[in-house]
Design an enzyme around this catalytic site. Sequence first.
Site, PDB file in Angstrom:
ATOM      1  N   HIS A   1      53.513  56.425  33.354  1.00 15.36           N
ATOM      2  CA  HIS A   1      53.480  57.338  34.357  1.00 15.36           C
ATOM      3  C   HIS A   1      52.888  56.174  35.427  1.00 15.36           C
ATOM      4  O   HIS A   1      52.011  57.202  36.051  1.00 15.36           O
ATOM      5  CB  HIS A   1      53.478  58.027  34.781  1.00 15.36           C
ATOM      6  CG  HIS A   1      54.575  59.089  35.938  1.00 15.36           C
ATOM      7  ND1 HIS A   1      55.080  60.407  35.393  1.00 15.36           N
ATOM      8  CD2 HIS A   1      54.616  58.459  37.068  1.00 15.36           C
ATOM      9  CE1 HIS A   1      55.644  60.730  36.778  1.00 15.36           C
ATOM     10  NE2 HIS A   1      55.128  59.436  37.382  1.00 15.36           N
TER      11      HIS A   1
ATOM     12  N   ARG B   1      61.953  58.756  37.372  1.00 15.04           N
ATOM     13  CA  ARG B   1      61.665  60.519  36.741  1.00 15.04           C
ATOM     14  C   ARG B   1      62.639  60.311  35.009  1.00 15.04           C
ATOM     15  O   ARG B   1      63.278  60.051  35.194  1.00 15.04           O
ATOM     16  CB  ARG B   1      62.167  61.835  37.281  1.00 15.04           C
ATOM     17  CG  ARG B   1      61.418  61.724  38.310  1.00 15.04           C
ATOM     18  CD  ARG B   1      59.959  62.383  38.110  1.00 15.04           C
ATOM     19  NE  ARG B   1      59.230  62.969  39.626  1.00 15.04           N
ATOM     20  CZ  ARG B   1      58.582  61.975  39.866  1.00 15.04           C
ATOM     21  NH1 ARG B   1      58.435  61.065  39.522  1.00 15.04           N
ATOM     22  NH2 ARG B   1      57.784  62.366  41.224  1.00 15.04           N
TER      23      ARG B   1
END
Length: 306
Positions: free
Chosen positions: A269, A221
């Site tokens: 991502h 993250r």
Amino acid sequence: MSVLVAISGRDCSKIMTALEAKLPDVKISQWPHCDNLNDIEFVLAWLAPEDMWVQLPNLKGVSSFGAGIDSIDLNVLPKNVVVTRIVDENLAHDMAEYVLAHILAHKLRLKEYILKQQDNQWCPKRSYRDKHVVILGFGELGQACATRLLINNFSVSAFSQSAKSMADVNCIHQQAALPNLLNKADYLVCLLPLTPQTKGIIDRNLLAHLPPHAVLINVSRGQHVVEKDLLHALDQQQLRAATLDVFTQEPLGDEHPFWQHPKITLTPHCAALSDLDSVTTQIAQNVERLKLGLDLNHQVDRTKGY
């Protein structure tokens, strides 16, 4: 009972179609278009609006759309609500492949050659000999990465928040032992769950323990990294390079300094994307288990946050 899909920033039409096919006797709604919120007993969520949860008085189960649950504020959910996560074998395979590929890219100087190509520079160099990979977070994804790295003749150490063991991997879980491990890292891979304890863990203090030839790879993250501290370490030659697949704000803003930084490899991502069929199959199974009064699969320990 009814199921609610509350996923922000994504076209959910394929998810809705797949769930409706797998759960033909269950009403599937998408936030905010729901006829009766009182009927909702199960929610598939990702970055759902916080004010939604209090409008679901009969909620019994929640699943994160992804492997992590940091998009769900556990503090706003009643204690009796069971929280689950997605477990996808394809995610582990894809993550291991991504991590290995980017470590090899740094080892073989590929980023350096790409930049030199733009300036018509012919400058061959030997690849780096560095082979010690330190993995922060040693759950399913971390263990899959370790397995792939060991096959490719890397040495692997791992730090986890609870005791873990794996053949040929140096595993530690004592926080006090982490600085000494970082001192010997050639590549640092972050796969930690995002919790209040791990938010901002990759800061100036942690980076200072790494040798200057080390490379950071963050595939967990964006909130794990203090961005200004990472930029400072790269600019001051305290760190050789970084590969970043996750960011505090996604998509990354057009003016963000990460875009053009010569020592940063940036991907959108995409290291390990959930398989739609696998996700909806697991959701359907848990909905059926909820109807039968059975324990749900892949439950999260709410005291730990993962």
